[in-house]
Motif scaffolding. Sequence first.
Motif, PDB file in Angstrom:
ATOM      1  N   CYS A 144     -36.376 -58.991 -40.046  1.00  0.00           N
ATOM      2  CA  CYS A 144     -37.773 -58.593 -40.212  1.00  0.00           C
ATOM      3  C   CYS A 144     -38.005 -57.161 -39.729  1.00  0.00           C
ATOM      4  O   CYS A 144     -37.209 -56.593 -38.974  1.00  0.00           O
ATOM      5  CB  CYS A 144     -38.714 -59.542 -39.483  1.00  0.00           C
ATOM      6  N   GLY A 145     -39.115 -56.608 -40.197  1.00  0.00           N
ATOM      7  CA  GLY A 145     -39.609 -55.333 -39.711  1.00  0.00           C
ATOM      8  C   GLY A 145     -41.101 -55.459 -39.485  1.00  0.00           C
ATOM      9  O   GLY A 145     -41.826 -56.012 -40.324  1.00  0.00           O
ATOM     10  N   PHE A 146     -41.581 -54.989 -38.334  1.00  0.00           N
ATOM     11  CA  PHE A 146     -43.009 -55.089 -38.031  1.00  0.00           C
ATOM     12  C   PHE A 146     -43.427 -53.866 -37.220  1.00  0.00           C
ATOM     13  O   PHE A 146     -42.598 -53.172 -36.621  1.00  0.00           O
ATOM     14  CB  PHE A 146     -43.317 -56.374 -37.255  1.00  0.00           C
ATOM     15  N   LEU A 147     -44.717 -53.607 -37.185  1.00  0.00           N
ATOM     16  CA  LEU A 147     -45.226 -52.450 -36.458  1.00  0.00           C
ATOM     17  C   LEU A 147     -45.256 -52.744 -34.960  1.00  0.00           C
ATOM     18  O   LEU A 147     -45.667 -53.814 -34.524  1.00  0.00           O
ATOM     19  CB  LEU A 147     -46.633 -52.096 -36.947  1.00  0.00           C
ATOM     20  N   GLY A 148     -44.825 -51.779 -34.164  1.00  0.00           N
ATOM     21  CA  GLY A 148     -44.807 -51.939 -32.714  1.00  0.00           C
ATOM     22  C   GLY A 148     -44.787 -50.593 -32.033  1.00  0.00           C
ATOM     23  O   GLY A 148     -45.139 -49.565 -32.627  1.00  0.00           O
ATOM     24  N   GLY A 149     -44.349 -50.582 -30.782  1.00  0.00           N
ATOM     25  CA  GLY A 149     -44.199 -49.332 -30.047  1.00  0.00           C
ATOM     26  C   GLY A 149     -45.487 -48.545 -29.944  1.00  0.00           C
ATOM     27  O   GLY A 149     -46.533 -49.070 -29.558  1.00  0.00           O
ATOM     28  N   PRO A 176     -53.135 -54.311 -30.539  1.00  0.00           N
ATOM     29  CA  PRO A 176     -52.025 -54.121 -29.590  1.00  0.00           C
ATOM     30  C   PRO A 176     -50.697 -54.293 -30.317  1.00  0.00           C
ATOM     31  O   PRO A 176     -50.577 -55.098 -31.239  1.00  0.00           O
ATOM     32  CB  PRO A 176     -52.248 -55.246 -28.577  1.00  0.00           C
ATOM     33  N   PHE A 177     -49.708 -53.533 -29.903  1.00  0.00           N
ATOM     34  CA  PHE A 177     -48.395 -53.609 -30.537  1.00  0.00           C
ATOM     35  C   PHE A 177     -47.324 -53.869 -29.489  1.00  0.00           C
ATOM     36  O   PHE A 177     -47.345 -53.302 -28.400  1.00  0.00           O
ATOM     37  CB  PHE A 177     -48.070 -52.316 -31.295  1.00  0.00           C
ATOM     38  N   ALA A 178     -46.368 -54.729 -29.834  1.00  0.00           N
ATOM     39  CA  ALA A 178     -45.272 -55.052 -28.927  1.00  0.00           C
ATOM     40  C   ALA A 178     -44.294 -53.896 -28.858  1.00  0.00           C
ATOM     41  O   ALA A 178     -44.183 -53.098 -29.798  1.00  0.00           O
ATOM     42  CB  ALA A 178     -44.553 -56.310 -29.410  1.00  0.00           C
ATOM     43  N   ASP A 179     -43.548 -53.806 -27.743  1.00  0.00           N
ATOM     44  CA  ASP A 179     -42.486 -52.816 -27.688  1.00  0.00           C
ATOM     45  C   ASP A 179     -41.157 -53.495 -27.985  1.00  0.00           C
ATOM     46  O   ASP A 179     -41.066 -54.717 -28.129  1.00  0.00           O
ATOM     47  CB  ASP A 179     -42.459 -52.077 -26.338  1.00  0.00           C
ATOM     48  N   ILE A 180     -40.119 -52.706 -28.091  1.00  0.00           N
ATOM     49  CA  ILE A 180     -38.830 -53.218 -28.554  1.00  0.00           C
ATOM     50  C   ILE A 180     -38.245 -54.221 -27.566  1.00  0.00           C
ATOM     51  O   ILE A 180     -37.555 -55.163 -27.962  1.00  0.00           O
ATOM     52  CB  ILE A 180     -37.865 -52.045 -28.841  1.00  0.00           C
ATOM     53  N   ARG A 181     -38.511 -54.060 -26.271  1.00  0.00           N
ATOM     54  CA  ARG A 181     -38.000 -55.022 -25.287  1.00  0.00           C
ATOM     55  C   ARG A 181     -38.651 -56.391 -25.477  1.00  0.00           C
ATOM     56  O   ARG A 181     -37.986 -57.427 -25.349  1.00  0.00           O
ATOM     57  CB  ARG A 181     -38.248 -54.494 -23.874  1.00  0.00           C
ATOM     58  N   ARG A 255     -53.390 -30.117 -40.043  1.00  0.00           N
ATOM     59  CA  ARG A 255     -53.271 -31.544 -40.403  1.00  0.00           C
ATOM     60  C   ARG A 255     -52.866 -32.347 -39.176  1.00  0.00           C
ATOM     61  O   ARG A 255     -52.133 -31.880 -38.312  1.00  0.00           O
ATOM     62  CB  ARG A 255     -52.256 -31.730 -41.528  1.00  0.00           C
ATOM     63  N   ILE A 256     -53.356 -33.594 -39.105  1.00  0.00           N
ATOM     64  CA  ILE A 256     -53.100 -34.438 -37.938  1.00  0.00           C
ATOM     65  C   ILE A 256     -51.893 -35.344 -38.196  1.00  0.00           C
ATOM     66  O   ILE A 256     -51.536 -35.625 -39.340  1.00  0.00           O
ATOM     67  CB  ILE A 256     -54.336 -35.293 -37.583  1.00  0.00           C
ATOM     68  N   ARG A 257     -51.287 -35.805 -37.102  1.00  0.00           N
ATOM     69  CA  ARG A 257     -50.130 -36.694 -37.170  1.00  0.00           C
ATOM     70  C   ARG A 257     -50.547 -38.115 -36.807  1.00  0.00           C
ATOM     71  O   ARG A 257     -51.344 -38.315 -35.890  1.00  0.00           O
ATOM     72  CB  ARG A 257     -49.044 -36.231 -36.203  1.00  0.00           C
ATOM     73  N   ALA A 258     -49.971 -39.085 -37.502  1.00  0.00           N
ATOM     74  CA  ALA A 258     -50.169 -40.505 -37.183  1.00  0.00           C
ATOM     75  C   ALA A 258     -48.801 -41.163 -37.062  1.00  0.00           C
ATOM     76  O   ALA A 258     -47.963 -41.045 -37.960  1.00  0.00           O
ATOM     77  CB  ALA A 258     -50.998 -41.206 -38.255  1.00  0.00           C
ATOM     78  N   THR A 259     -48.582 -41.842 -35.957  1.00  0.00           N
ATOM     79  CA  THR A 259     -47.292 -42.478 -35.679  1.00  0.00           C
ATOM     80  C   THR A 259     -47.292 -43.936 -36.131  1.00  0.00           C
ATOM     81  O   THR A 259     -48.233 -44.684 -35.856  1.00  0.00           O
ATOM     82  CB  THR A 259     -46.985 -42.426 -34.168  1.00  0.00           C
ATOM     83  N   PHE A 260     -46.229 -44.325 -36.839  1.00  0.00           N
ATOM     84  CA  PHE A 260     -45.984 -45.718 -37.184  1.00  0.00           C
ATOM     85  C   PHE A 260     -44.567 -46.054 -36.713  1.00  0.00           C
ATOM     86  O   PHE A 260     -43.592 -45.553 -37.279  1.00  0.00           O
ATOM     87  CB  PHE A 260     -46.105 -45.958 -38.689  1.00  0.00           C
ATOM     88  N   ASP A 261     -44.457 -46.838 -35.657  1.00  0.00           N
ATOM     89  CA  ASP A 261     -43.160 -47.288 -35.161  1.00  0.00           C
ATOM     90  C   ASP A 261     -42.840 -48.648 -35.772  1.00  0.00           C
ATOM     91  O   ASP A 261     -43.630 -49.594 -35.633  1.00  0.00           O
ATOM     92  CB  ASP A 261     -43.171 -47.418 -33.631  1.00  0.00           C
ATOM     93  N   VAL A 262     -41.716 -48.743 -36.443  1.00  0.00           N
ATOM     94  CA  VAL A 262     -41.295 -50.003 -37.059  1.00  0.00           C
ATOM     95  C   VAL A 262     -40.137 -50.569 -36.249  1.00  0.00           C
ATOM     96  O   VAL A 262     -39.113 -49.899 -36.064  1.00  0.00           O
ATOM     97  CB  VAL A 262     -40.861 -49.805 -38.523  1.00  0.00           C
ATOM     98  N   ILE A 263     -40.324 -51.773 -35.730  1.00  0.00           N
ATOM     99  CA  ILE A 263     -39.275 -52.469 -34.986  1.00  0.00           C
ATOM    100  C   ILE A 263     -38.578 -53.435 -35.940  1.00  0.00           C
ATOM    101  O   ILE A 263     -39.226 -54.232 -36.619  1.00  0.00           O
ATOM    102  CB  ILE A 263     -39.853 -53.229 -33.782  1.00  0.00           C
ATOM    103  N   TYR A 264     -37.272 -53.311 -36.001  1.00  0.00           N
ATOM    104  CA  TYR A 264     -36.471 -54.196 -36.850  1.00  0.00           C
ATOM    105  C   TYR A 264     -35.735 -55.200 -35.966  1.00  0.00           C
ATOM    106  O   TYR A 264     -35.207 -54.850 -34.904  1.00  0.00           O
ATOM    107  CB  TYR A 264     -35.468 -53.384 -37.670  1.00  0.00           C
ATOM    108  N   MET A 265     -35.707 -56.441 -36.408  1.00  0.00           N
ATOM    109  CA  MET A 265     -35.051 -57.505 -35.659  1.00  0.00           C
ATOM    110  C   MET A 265     -34.150 -58.309 -36.580  1.00  0.00           C
ATOM    111  O   MET A 265     -34.471 -58.507 -37.758  1.00  0.00           O
ATOM    112  CB  MET A 265     -36.068 -58.475 -35.042  1.00  0.00           C
TER     113      MET A 265
END
Length: 298
Positions: A144-149, A176-181, A255-265
């Motif tokens: 899976c891949g989901f948004l986190g971090g 709220p988003f989970a972190d990789i740990r 231009r502004i920056r937007a972060t999307f962290d994808v955690i893969y498991m």
Amino acid sequence: MPDMPGHRVFDRDLLDSRRRRWLDAGAPSAVRFLLRAVADELAERLSLVERHFPVAVDLGGHTGEMAAHLRAAGKADRVVRIERLEALLDGPDLAALGDEEALPLAEASVDLVVSTLSLHLTNDTPGVLVQCRRALRPDGLFLCGFLGGDTLSELRASLFAAEAELMGGVSPRVAPFADIRDAGALLQRAGFALPVTDQDRLTVRYDNLFQLMQDLRAMGMANMLVERSRRPSSRRLFLRAAEIYAERYADQDGRIRATFDVIYMSGWAPHESQQKPLQPGSAKASLAAALKDRSGPS
């Protein structure tokens, strides 16, 4: 991605309502970039597994892109798509209405479960993972891949700062988003063997905060927190948040920056043929290497 069974963080009925509007409005393909990027990455990782999966499940993939990847790669004899909304279930694949939190799958009935950008919006994520593991046959694969971090950390900080300045307090506006740990611990608790996690960061640039929020609405990712404020937000609040966002997170061109962290498991349903896990802290392999290690007949 809550870790508290029974505690509702997300209003999933509201999520369904927004997804229906997204479908009715015919959202432009440009706002599907996250789904497309994650589905492409998951397909690439799955290509490293030189194995055939008789029954594969595309769980909450929204657009069917993951199912299309599975068909194109010839990875599965049958692909089953599971979605909460019937309107999302078009195409040639087998389909079932179901919730990620109440999977319509019998125990040990499938060989592969792939989830694309849906687990971060579940209220009982540990329970979802347990159900996925139970649905897999021995030595079946969960991916899976989901948004986190730090996903949308810039937007969260800008809205909090603007609301604190104008109203003297803040209310939750970004999920709220989970972190990789957290992700790795959840896989272990669910009973998966050989659990592996890693993270990829996508930085997307926008002209301004309002363009970012327009995309989030089109994705169905606008504020759906149960504890969200029910008071209508003033335009003044968002104008000030846009100013703060530009002051803190703009590049030289404005231009502004937007972060999307994808955690893969990834994790495997336990099987006697699998190698024993390494001692804690001794893992050096990447997710890609872990997937490749399970290639071939068991």
